[in-house]
Structure formats: structure tokens, C-alpha cells
Design a protein around this motif. Structure first.
Motif, short mmCIF file in Angstrom:
data_model
loop_
_atom_site.label_atom_id
_atom_site.label_comp_id
_atom_site.label_asym_id
_atom_site.label_seq_id
_atom_site.Cartn_x
_atom_site.Cartn_y
_atom_site.Cartn_z
N THR A 160 -11.86 2.88 -9.67
CA THR A 160 -12.62 1.63 -9.81
C THR A 160 -11.73 0.39 -9.73
O THR A 160 -12.21 -0.67 -9.34
N SER A 161 -10.46 0.53 -10.04
CA SER A 161 -9.55 -0.62 -9.94
C SER A 161 -9.31 -1.04 -8.50
O SER A 161 -8.86 -2.15 -8.23
N GLU A 162 -9.63 -0.16 -7.56
CA GLU A 162 -9.47 -0.45 -6.14
C GLU A 162 -10.75 -1.00 -5.51
O GLU A 162 -10.82 -1.19 -4.30
N CYS A 163 -11.75 -1.26 -6.35
CA CYS A 163 -13.07 -1.66 -5.85
C CYS A 163 -13.54 -2.96 -6.51
O CYS A 163 -13.04 -3.35 -7.56
N GLU A 164 -14.53 -3.57 -5.87
CA GLU A 164 -15.17 -4.79 -6.37
C GLU A 164 -16.67 -4.54 -6.52
O GLU A 164 -17.26 -3.81 -5.71
N VAL A 165 -17.27 -5.17 -7.51
CA VAL A 165 -18.71 -5.10 -7.69
C VAL A 165 -19.35 -6.22 -6.87
O VAL A 165 -18.93 -7.37 -6.96
N LYS A 198 -18.65 0.66 -14.64
CA LYS A 198 -18.31 0.48 -13.23
C LYS A 198 -18.37 1.81 -12.47
O LYS A 198 -18.78 1.85 -11.32
N LYS A 199 -17.99 2.88 -13.14
CA LYS A 199 -17.98 4.20 -12.49
C LYS A 199 -19.39 4.68 -12.14
O LYS A 199 -19.55 5.57 -11.31
N ASN A 200 -20.42 4.10 -12.75
CA ASN A 200 -21.81 4.51 -12.50
C ASN A 200 -22.50 3.71 -11.41
O ASN A 200 -23.63 4.00 -11.06
N ILE A 201 -21.84 2.69 -10.90
CA ILE A 201 -22.44 1.83 -9.88
C ILE A 201 -22.40 2.56 -8.54
O ILE A 201 -21.39 3.16 -8.19
N PRO A 202 -23.51 2.52 -7.80
CA PRO A 202 -23.50 3.12 -6.46
C PRO A 202 -22.36 2.54 -5.63
O PRO A 202 -21.94 1.40 -5.83
N ARG A 203 -21.86 3.34 -4.67
CA ARG A 203 -20.67 2.95 -3.90
C ARG A 203 -20.94 2.96 -2.40
O ARG A 203 -21.79 3.71 -1.92
N SER A 204 -20.14 2.16 -1.73
CA SER A 204 -20.11 2.25 -0.27
C SER A 204 -19.41 3.56 0.09
O SER A 204 -18.73 4.16 -0.75
N THR A 205 -19.56 3.99 1.33
CA THR A 205 -18.90 5.21 1.78
C THR A 205 -17.39 5.11 1.58
O THR A 205 -16.76 6.06 1.08
N HIS A 209 -29.58 -5.59 -7.10
CA HIS A 209 -28.87 -4.32 -7.11
C HIS A 209 -27.39 -4.62 -6.96
O HIS A 209 -27.02 -5.63 -6.38
N VAL A 210 -26.56 -3.74 -7.47
CA VAL A 210 -25.12 -3.90 -7.31
C VAL A 210 -24.55 -2.69 -6.58
O VAL A 210 -25.13 -1.60 -6.61
N LEU A 211 -23.43 -2.93 -5.91
CA LEU A 211 -22.77 -1.89 -5.13
C LEU A 211 -21.27 -2.05 -5.32
O LEU A 211 -20.75 -3.17 -5.32
N LEU A 212 -20.57 -0.95 -5.48
CA LEU A 212 -19.12 -0.96 -5.56
C LEU A 212 -18.58 -0.79 -4.14
O LEU A 212 -18.94 0.17 -3.45
N VAL A 213 -17.78 -1.76 -3.72
CA VAL A 213 -17.17 -1.72 -2.39
C VAL A 213 -15.66 -1.79 -2.53
O VAL A 213 -15.15 -2.21 -3.57
N THR A 214 -14.95 -1.41 -1.49
CA THR A 214 -13.50 -1.53 -1.52
C THR A 214 -13.11 -3.00 -1.45
O THR A 214 -13.90 -3.85 -1.03
#
Length: 149
Positions: A67-72, A53-60, A105-110
């Protein structure tokens, strides 16, 4: 030796056959979704599981958050991709690869951004006026920006 795409092609064919037998698209695509998750997101992209999860691109907004504060999120909803694959004629390994390269593609968002997507009606669909090219259209529509690490 089979590669990751061989498993996905098999799953697409199996899902199409199940749908023609009489299963609903949602029912017959469960194995296809599993194959996409396992053989594309996990084995091809290497972005599966809590450890990745830590390697997934993220929103700003997700930059610097635990990562526990985010969703894939799937950038283009998975069912949209499944529908393209299910409607493909003829089925082609190269075309499947091109579709997955373009759309999967996947993105980590809040969690707040995830809620915003859901509340806007974009949980599992793209905007009505989507051009089929800008994979970020859902995020643009609700003001989610791609982070730059």
C-alpha cells in the motif's frame, strides 16, 4: 438518531448557505468534503485510514503492491460530486444517497498511474465527452484497468 447521510445533508445545506453569503465554492465546501470523507468514505464505505487502505479496490497494476507504493484516488473527482450536491434543488437525502452510491468510489492505483492521471489533466475532472454514466472514464482515457482480486 442521526445517520451518516443526515450529517452530509447538513453539510450540503451549510455549504450552500455559506456560498450565498459570499464565500467561494472552494472555501465553503471544505466542511462538505470533510463530511463526505468522514461519513461516506469512512463510516459508510469503511475505506478510510491507513488500516483500511488494504481493503480498497485496486487497479490491475496495483494488485500485489504494498500500500505504500499506491495512492488512493476518487474514481469520480470529489469536486465533481461536490458540485452536483451544491447545485441540487431541492436537496433530498434520497437523491444525495443515490449520487454518492453512483459516483463516490475510491480506487488504489500505483504512484505512476496517479502521476499519469495528473499529467493527462484528469486529476480533478472527467473527460470532456463523459456521458455521466461510466464512472471509469478517466481511467479508460489513460489506460488504467480495474484489478480483479
Amino acid at each position: 438518531m442521526k445517520d451518516n447521510l443526515d450529517y452530509i445533508v447538513f453539510s450540503v445545506k451549510q455549504a450552500i448557505e455559506a456560498e450565498s453569503f459570499g464565500f467561494t465554492r472552494n472555501e465553503c465546501c471544505r466542511n462538505l468534503k470533510t463530511a463526505l470523507h468522514q461519513y461516506w468514505q469512512n463510516k459508510t464505505l469503511g475505506l478510510h485510514g491507513h488500516s483500511q487502505k488494504k481493503n480498497i479496490p485496486r487497479s490491475t497494476a496495483a494488485l500485489g503492491k504494498d500500500t505504500s507504493e499506491c495512492e488512493v484516488e476518487h474514481v469520480v473527482p470529489q469536486m465533481y460530486i461536490v458540485n452536483i450536491l451544491m447545485d441540487m434543488t431541492p436537496i433530498s437525502k434520497n437523491r444525495i444517497n443515490d449520487i454518492l452510491d453512483k459516483y463516490f468510489h475510491v480506487l488504489l492505483v500505483t504512484k505512476e498511474e496517479h502521476h499519469r492521471l495528473n499529467a493527462s489533466g484528469f486529476r480533478s475532472k472527467m473527460p470532456e465527452d463523459w456521458d455521466g454514466e461510466n464512472i471509469w472514464a478517466r481511467y479508460d482515457a489513460v489506460g488504467i484497468n480495474l484489478g480483479k482480486d
